[in-house]
Design a protein around this motif. Structure first.
Motif, PDB file in Angstrom:
ATOM      1  N   UNK A 164      38.608  -6.499  99.023  1.00 29.29           N
ATOM      2  CA  UNK A 164      38.244  -7.607  98.128  1.00 29.29           C
ATOM      3  C   UNK A 164      37.562  -7.125  96.846  1.00 29.29           C
ATOM      4  N   UNK A 165      36.739  -6.101  96.939  1.00 27.53           N
ATOM      5  CA  UNK A 165      36.062  -5.578  95.755  1.00 27.53           C
ATOM      6  C   UNK A 165      37.034  -4.778  94.881  1.00 27.53           C
ATOM      7  N   UNK A 166      37.950  -4.064  95.518  1.00 27.22           N
ATOM      8  CA  UNK A 166      38.979  -3.357  94.749  1.00 27.22           C
ATOM      9  C   UNK A 166      39.883  -4.352  94.035  1.00 27.22           C
ATOM     10  N   UNK A 194      39.466  -8.880 105.338  1.00 26.15           N
ATOM     11  CA  UNK A 194      38.342  -8.187 105.959  1.00 26.15           C
ATOM     12  C   UNK A 194      37.538  -9.150 106.807  1.00 26.15           C
ATOM     13  N   UNK A 195      36.949  -8.621 107.884  1.00 24.04           N
ATOM     14  CA  UNK A 195      36.035  -9.405 108.718  1.00 24.04           C
ATOM     15  C   UNK A 195      34.596  -9.212 108.237  1.00 24.04           C
ATOM     16  N   UNK A 196      33.822 -10.270 108.332  1.00 24.96           N
ATOM     17  CA  UNK A 196      32.400 -10.227 108.000  1.00 24.96           C
ATOM     18  C   UNK A 196      31.591 -10.010 109.271  1.00 24.96           C
ATOM     19  N   UNK A 197      30.615  -9.105 109.200  1.00 30.82           N
ATOM     20  CA  UNK A 197      29.765  -8.836 110.360  1.00 30.82           C
ATOM     21  C   UNK A 197      28.314  -8.757 109.911  1.00 30.82           C
ATOM     22  N   UNK A 250      32.537 -11.904 114.071  1.00 38.91           N
ATOM     23  CA  UNK A 250      32.812 -12.436 112.734  1.00 38.91           C
ATOM     24  C   UNK A 250      32.502 -13.934 112.609  1.00 38.91           C
ATOM     25  N   UNK A 251      32.856 -14.718 113.619  1.00 41.35           N
ATOM     26  CA  UNK A 251      32.604 -16.166 113.542  1.00 41.35           C
ATOM     27  C   UNK A 251      31.107 -16.449 113.470  1.00 41.35           C
ATOM     28  N   UNK A 252      30.320 -15.808 114.342  1.00 44.83           N
ATOM     29  CA  UNK A 252      28.874 -16.005 114.328  1.00 44.83           C
ATOM     30  C   UNK A 252      28.291 -15.490 113.012  1.00 44.83           C
ATOM     31  N   UNK A 253      28.780 -14.357 112.553  1.00 47.99           N
ATOM     32  CA  UNK A 253      28.256 -13.737 111.341  1.00 47.99           C
ATOM     33  C   UNK A 253      28.482 -14.611 110.117  1.00 47.99           C
ATOM     34  N   UNK A 254      29.665 -15.202 110.014  1.00 46.44           N
ATOM     35  CA  UNK A 254      29.942 -16.093 108.880  1.00 46.44           C
ATOM     36  C   UNK A 254      29.038 -17.310 108.928  1.00 46.44           C
ATOM     37  N   UNK A 255      28.870 -17.872 110.120  1.00 45.89           N
ATOM     38  CA  UNK A 255      28.049 -19.075 110.264  1.00 45.89           C
ATOM     39  C   UNK A 255      26.581 -18.806 109.942  1.00 45.89           C
ATOM     40  N   UNK A 256      26.107 -17.605 110.277  1.00 42.45           N
ATOM     41  CA  UNK A 256      24.676 -17.299 110.141  1.00 42.45           C
ATOM     42  C   UNK A 256      24.407 -16.228 109.082  1.00 42.45           C
ATOM     43  N   UNK A 293      29.466  -7.986 104.331  1.00 41.52           N
ATOM     44  CA  UNK A 293      30.431  -9.013 103.933  1.00 41.52           C
ATOM     45  C   UNK A 293      31.856  -8.538 104.169  1.00 41.52           C
ATOM     46  N   UNK A 294      32.099  -7.266 103.882  1.00 45.69           N
ATOM     47  CA  UNK A 294      33.430  -6.679 104.080  1.00 45.69           C
ATOM     48  C   UNK A 294      33.279  -5.519 105.049  1.00 45.69           C
ATOM     49  N   UNK A 295      33.212  -5.851 106.331  1.00 42.77           N
ATOM     50  CA  UNK A 295      32.888  -4.855 107.346  1.00 42.77           C
ATOM     51  C   UNK A 295      34.105  -4.110 107.859  1.00 42.77           C
ATOM     52  N   UNK A 296      35.115  -4.850 108.293  1.00 45.53           N
ATOM     53  CA  UNK A 296      36.263  -4.241 108.961  1.00 45.53           C
ATOM     54  C   UNK A 296      37.560  -4.856 108.463  1.00 45.53           C
ATOM     55  N   UNK A 297      38.541  -4.028 108.108  1.00 52.00           N
ATOM     56  CA  UNK A 297      39.831  -4.579 107.691  1.00 52.00           C
ATOM     57  C   UNK A 297      40.618  -5.088 108.891  1.00 52.00           C
TER      58      UNK A 297
END
Length: 347
Positions: A164-166, A194-197, A250-256, A293-297
């Motif tokens: 996303x940053x690239x 990417x997944x958020x963690x 990822x779901x918990x991380x996005x929510x919190x 924010x961009x942890x894992x592809x």
């Protein structure tokens, strides 16, 4: 002598610089943070060291192990306890996967990038966040940072931030005569998800008496995605103390993601205590966190071959675990090494 610019001093950027170490090219890395290593990161607190992003380096293949030893065995750590699994109901059990080496260092996993770069003459400009890129009519690349300072000119430029940053950098790239290659490359990079963690760190004045180093959620339906005991790594946690690295789903991380640390840690500690079956874990004596924010592809780059070839011919290259399509520290490294080799071949 050619001048090469690398955006990002994570493992992909450090790997590229390492691959170029025996050339006569001048290499400059632009790193937005105060340190190197990217998601292979380490922090220190109260006599503890903890790897709060990538937890360790997998052996991958023989060349990774060989490289780790070439960089120096002093302080190299192999966490010997196994990784077990758990499901959505929190049932922890031994894994049927073959155990592999789990390497880090007593000083933390950030040593990987530091040791790679120490083998080079590359210049690392820290706290330098790239904002836009331009290629002039003579084929030279420049990078402008968020302070308005220009870096370059470079004969070749390698972009290694998460996709996303690239993609943002490519959207802010001036490349005359690209003939659609830039747009095609940008669209492909932007489509790489990417997944958020959010990582939560819990310290205790006691160590857990369990047979595993870490447990991983295999069905991806638990609020905790990964839980690791940092005390299993030599030199990381004083004897008799415990430190848990909880990488939330990822779901918990996005929510919190934006919750204050106090409330996020309270909720996370309750989940960890319930998972392990130990009520003491609900009350850590200190906590820390990091939002990735961009942890894992989720997948590898699916770029048009013609667009990639056009970019490389123009001196623009991409590298990272998201290019390789595997969210592993050693994959980011070797993808960067491969990019460095391609740059050397082109120049």
């Amino acid at each position: 002598m050619a001048h090469i610019g690398i955006v990002g001093a994570g493992l992909a950027g450090a790997g590229a610089a390492y691959a170029l170490r025996d050339t006569d090219h001048d290499v400059t890395l632009l790193e937005k943070s105060r340190g190197v290593g990217g998601r292979a990161a380490t922090r220190r607190r109260d006599d503890c060291r903890y790897d709060h992003g990538a937890n360790y380096v997998k052996e991958g293949d023989g060349r990774t192990v060989d490289l780790l030893h070439e960089l120096g065995d002093d302080g190299l750590v192999d966490a010997e306890e196994p990784v077990w699994t758990f499901d959505r109901d929190g049932a922890i059990e031994p894994s049927d996967r073959e155990e592999a080496h789990k390497f880090t260092w007593t000083a933390g996993i950030t040593q990987f990038a530091k040791r790679l770069l120490a083998e080079t003459d590359a210049a690392v400009r820290k706290t330098t966040r790239a904002e836009s890129v331009a290629r002039d009519d003579a084929g030279a690349w420049t990078v402008t940072d968020t302070d308005g300072d220009e870096h370059g000119p470079f004969d070749a430029l390698l972009l290694t931030p998460p996709a996303p940053q690239t993609a943002d950098l490519l959207a802010a790239t001036d490349w005359p005569g690209a003939d659609g290659a830039l747009a095609a490359l940008h669209d492909a990079v932007a489509d790489t998800e990417f997944r958020t963690i959010r990582t939560l760190v819990f310290h205790y004045d006691f160590a857990l008496d369990v047979p595993w180093y870490a447990v991983v959620n295999t069905d991806k339906e638990h609020a905790v995605g990964w839980l690791a005991r940092e005390e299993c790594k030599d030199g990381h946690v004083p004897d008799g103390e415990g430190l848990l690295i909880a990488q939330m789903s990822p779901a918990w991380s996005v929510e919190h993601y934006d919750d204050p640390l106090e409330s996020a840690a309270e909720a996370g500690a309750d989940l960890v205590a319930d998972l392990v079956g130990d009520d003491r874990l609900a009350d850590p004596d200190w906590v820390d966190d990091q939002g990735w924010r961009y942890a894992l592809p989720d997948e590898g780059l699916a770029a048009d071959a013609e667009a990639l070839a056009s970019a490389r011919e123009a001196g623009l290259f991409l590298a990272g675990d998201w290019v390789a399509g595997a969210a592993r520290a050693h994959e980011a490294l070797w993808n960067g090494v491969d990019a460095g080799d391609r740059i050397a071949d082109r120049l």
